[in-house]
Scaffold this motif. Sequence first.
Motif, PDB file in Angstrom:
ATOM      1  N   GLY A  59       0.825  -1.199   0.000  1.00 29.80           N
ATOM      2  CA  GLY A  59       0.000   0.000   0.000  1.00 29.80           C
ATOM      3  C   GLY A  59       0.858   1.246   0.000  1.00 29.80           C
ATOM      4  O   GLY A  59       2.055   1.204  -0.280  1.00 29.80           O
ATOM      5  N   ARG A  60       0.214   2.328   0.337  1.00 27.61           N
ATOM      6  CA  ARG A  60       0.916   3.614   0.341  1.00 27.61           C
ATOM      7  C   ARG A  60       0.456   4.441   1.535  1.00 27.61           C
ATOM      8  O   ARG A  60      -0.741   4.549   1.798  1.00 27.61           O
ATOM      9  N   VAL A  61       1.421   4.979   2.257  1.00 22.54           N
ATOM     10  CA  VAL A  61       1.134   5.942   3.315  1.00 22.54           C
ATOM     11  C   VAL A  61       1.414   7.327   2.752  1.00 22.54           C
ATOM     12  O   VAL A  61       2.500   7.581   2.224  1.00 22.54           O
ATOM     13  N   ILE A  62       0.428   8.197   2.850  1.00 23.19           N
ATOM     14  CA  ILE A  62       0.573   9.556   2.334  1.00 23.19           C
ATOM     15  C   ILE A  62       0.626  10.522   3.509  1.00 23.19           C
ATOM     16  O   ILE A  62      -0.304  10.584   4.321  1.00 23.19           O
ATOM     17  N   ALA A  63       1.734  11.231   3.607  1.00 21.09           N
ATOM     18  CA  ALA A  63       1.917  12.218   4.672  1.00 21.09           C
ATOM     19  C   ALA A  63       1.663  13.603   4.093  1.00 21.09           C
ATOM     20  O   ALA A  63       2.334  14.019   3.144  1.00 21.09           O
ATOM     21  N   GLU A  64       0.685  14.296   4.643  1.00 15.65           N
ATOM     22  CA  GLU A  64       0.416  15.659   4.197  1.00 15.65           C
ATOM     23  C   GLU A  64       1.572  16.573   4.606  1.00 15.65           C
ATOM     24  O   GLU A  64       2.382  16.227   5.458  1.00 15.65           O
ATOM     25  N   GLN A  65       1.647  17.729   3.983  1.00 21.49           N
ATOM     26  CA  GLN A  65       2.706  18.672   4.343  1.00 21.49           C
ATOM     27  C   GLN A  65       2.608  19.017   5.823  1.00 21.49           C
ATOM     28  O   GLN A  65       1.534  19.376   6.314  1.00 21.49           O
ATOM     29  N   PRO A  66       3.705  18.885   6.572  1.00 27.87           N
ATOM     30  CA  PRO A  66       3.677  19.226   7.999  1.00 27.87           C
ATOM     31  C   PRO A  66       3.245  20.680   8.199  1.00 27.87           C
ATOM     32  O   PRO A  66       3.600  21.559   7.412  1.00 27.87           O
ATOM     33  N   SER A  67       2.484  20.908   9.240  1.00 27.18           N
ATOM     34  CA  SER A  67       2.030  22.268   9.531  1.00 27.18           C
ATOM     35  C   SER A  67       2.331  22.609  10.985  1.00 27.18           C
ATOM     36  O   SER A  67       2.504  21.723  11.823  1.00 27.18           O
ATOM     37  N   LEU A  68       2.410  23.898  11.258  1.00 27.13           N
ATOM     38  CA  LEU A  68       2.682  24.354  12.618  1.00 27.13           C
ATOM     39  C   LEU A  68       1.373  24.588  13.369  1.00 27.13           C
ATOM     40  O   LEU A  68       0.408  25.099  12.807  1.00 27.13           O
ATOM     41  N   ILE A  69       1.363  24.198  14.632  1.00 29.65           N
ATOM     42  CA  ILE A  69       0.247  24.524  15.512  1.00 29.65           C
ATOM     43  C   ILE A  69       0.820  25.035  16.832  1.00 29.65           C
ATOM     44  O   ILE A  69       2.021  24.909  17.087  1.00 29.65           O
ATOM     45  N   HIS A  90      -1.685  22.330  30.084  1.00 25.87           N
ATOM     46  CA  HIS A  90      -0.406  22.172  30.787  1.00 25.87           C
ATOM     47  C   HIS A  90       0.755  22.574  29.876  1.00 25.87           C
ATOM     48  O   HIS A  90       1.681  23.276  30.307  1.00 25.87           O
ATOM     49  N   VAL A  91       0.706  22.150  28.616  1.00 29.93           N
ATOM     50  CA  VAL A  91       1.751  22.523  27.652  1.00 29.93           C
ATOM     51  C   VAL A  91       1.777  24.032  27.470  1.00 29.93           C
ATOM     52  O   VAL A  91       2.844  24.658  27.420  1.00 29.93           O
ATOM     53  N   SER A  92       0.597  24.632  27.384  1.00 28.66           N
ATOM     54  CA  SER A  92       0.500  26.080  27.204  1.00 28.66           C
ATOM     55  C   SER A  92       1.131  26.831  28.370  1.00 28.66           C
ATOM     56  O   SER A  92       1.869  27.802  28.183  1.00 28.66           O
ATOM     57  N   GLN A  93       0.856  26.360  29.584  1.00 27.28           N
ATOM     58  CA  GLN A  93       1.410  27.012  30.769  1.00 27.28           C
ATOM     59  C   GLN A  93       2.916  26.789  30.879  1.00 27.28           C
ATOM     60  O   GLN A  93       3.652  27.662  31.347  1.00 27.28           O
ATOM     61  N   SER A  94       3.373  25.624  30.433  1.00 27.52           N
ATOM     62  CA  SER A  94       4.788  25.276  30.575  1.00 27.52           C
ATOM     63  C   SER A  94       5.666  25.937  29.519  1.00 27.52           C
ATOM     64  O   SER A  94       6.789  26.370  29.813  1.00 27.52           O
ATOM     65  N   TYR A  95       5.167  26.008  28.291  1.00 27.74           N
ATOM     66  CA  TYR A  95       6.005  26.472  27.182  1.00 27.74           C
ATOM     67  C   TYR A  95       5.508  27.754  26.518  1.00 27.74           C
ATOM     68  O   TYR A  95       6.217  28.328  25.691  1.00 27.74           O
ATOM     69  N   GLY A  96       4.293  28.168  26.852  1.00 26.68           N
ATOM     70  CA  GLY A  96       3.741  29.370  26.247  1.00 26.68           C
ATOM     71  C   GLY A  96       2.596  29.045  25.308  1.00 26.68           C
ATOM     72  O   GLY A  96       2.625  28.025  24.605  1.00 26.68           O
ATOM     73  N   ALA A  97       1.601  29.911  25.295  1.00 28.78           N
ATOM     74  CA  ALA A  97       0.397  29.667  24.497  1.00 28.78           C
ATOM     75  C   ALA A  97       0.684  29.602  23.007  1.00 28.78           C
ATOM     76  O   ALA A  97      -0.036  28.952  22.250  1.00 28.78           O
ATOM     77  N   ASN A  98       1.760  30.282  22.573  1.00 31.17           N
ATOM     78  CA  ASN A  98       2.079  30.319  21.145  1.00 31.17           C
ATOM     79  C   ASN A  98       3.359  29.563  20.800  1.00 31.17           C
ATOM     80  O   ASN A  98       3.954  29.790  19.748  1.00 31.17           O
ATOM     81  N   SER A  99       3.783  28.668  21.684  1.00 29.92           N
ATOM     82  CA  SER A  99       4.973  27.868  21.373  1.00 29.92           C
ATOM     83  C   SER A  99       4.645  26.927  20.211  1.00 29.92           C
ATOM     84  O   SER A  99       3.660  26.195  20.255  1.00 29.92           O
ATOM     85  N   PRO A 100       5.456  26.948  19.153  1.00 34.01           N
ATOM     86  CA  PRO A 100       5.107  26.173  17.958  1.00 34.01           C
ATOM     87  C   PRO A 100       5.428  24.690  18.083  1.00 34.01           C
ATOM     88  O   PRO A 100       6.401  24.289  18.722  1.00 34.01           O
ATOM     89  N   GLY A 101       4.579  23.891  17.488  1.00 33.64           N
ATOM     90  CA  GLY A 101       4.811  22.456  17.361  1.00 33.64           C
ATOM     91  C   GLY A 101       4.440  22.038  15.951  1.00 33.64           C
ATOM     92  O   GLY A 101       3.753  22.771  15.234  1.00 33.64           O
ATOM     93  N   ILE A 102       4.902  20.867  15.541  1.00 39.93           N
ATOM     94  CA  ILE A 102       4.645  20.406  14.175  1.00 39.93           C
ATOM     95  C   ILE A 102       3.526  19.366  14.192  1.00 39.93           C
ATOM     96  O   ILE A 102       3.560  18.412  14.965  1.00 39.93           O
ATOM     97  N   LEU A 103       2.544  19.577  13.332  1.00 36.67           N
ATOM     98  CA  LEU A 103       1.425  18.651  13.197  1.00 36.67           C
ATOM     99  C   LEU A 103       1.624  17.807  11.938  1.00 36.67           C
ATOM    100  O   LEU A 103       1.806  18.342  10.844  1.00 36.67           O
ATOM    101  N   TYR A 104       1.594  16.479  12.116  1.00 39.73           N
ATOM    102  CA  TYR A 104       1.708  15.553  10.991  1.00 39.73           C
ATOM    103  C   TYR A 104       0.372  14.842  10.796  1.00 39.73           C
ATOM    104  O   TYR A 104      -0.253  14.403  11.762  1.00 39.73           O
TER     105      TYR A 104
END
Length: 233
Positions: A59-69, A90-104
Amino acid sequence: MNTYPDWLRAVEQTYVVKFPLQHLATFGVTNIDYFVVTEPIYTAIDSAKKNLETVVRKGRVIAEQPSLITPTYALNLKGFSDDAYEYMRHVSQSYGANSPGILYQYRNEAENLEILSGIPAEVGNRISTDLKEKKNDLSVVIVGVDEFWDVALMKFIYEFTASSASYNAKEMRTRGLMEPKSSAGGIPQAAVNQIEEMFKSVKMGGSPEMLKTELDKWGVFEFYQDRFLNLFR
C-alpha cells in the motif's frame, strides 16, 4: 493472569528491513510505498504450511505537508477528551500559548495482498533488494505479525515521524516560519502567512466563516478584527 497485551507482543516482534532513505518533506506531500510482510495466521491451524508461505500487504502511506500549531490552536480543535485538553493547557502554561509544534497528518491507501513462497525474513529481503535496485528511496519493508499488521505500520509511521521531526523543524526555522510575530499576537510566522492567504481568498469570493474560524483557533481575532470587518464594507 496474563495482562500483557497481544498487540504489544506484536510490536516487539516487528522490525524494519528497509527504511526510507529520505526524510518527510517539510514543504510538500510525501508518498511512501509500504510492504508489510507476515507469516499467515492460518499456519497456526495448518502447520504444514509454516515456513512455506508469507503474506505481503502492499500500500501507500501519504503524509500531508507538515504544519505548525500552537497550544492555543490545539485547545480550539474539537473532538478530544477533557484529559487531552487538560494536557494542552499544561503545555501552554509550561512552554507558552504560542509555542510552535509540528502537526503531521497521514492517510493509508491499501493496495493489495499477495501470498508468496518463503519465510517472512527471506521474502522481506527479496523485496528490499528489488526496491533498492529500482532506486525506490521512499519505500519501507516491514516484518510483523499477521493479525497486527496495521500495528506494525503504525509503529513505522511513529518512528519515521520521530526521525524526520528535527529535520523539518530546522528547515522551518531556517525560513523563519517558527518566529513569533508580535504584531499578530505572537503566533508563528507560518500561521501569519496562512491567515494572509485566507484574507486573499475571501477577497476573491472565499468563505469569511472559515477565516473567522481560523482566527479564533489561533486566538488572534482581536488583532485582525478591524481588517476582518472591513471585508464587509
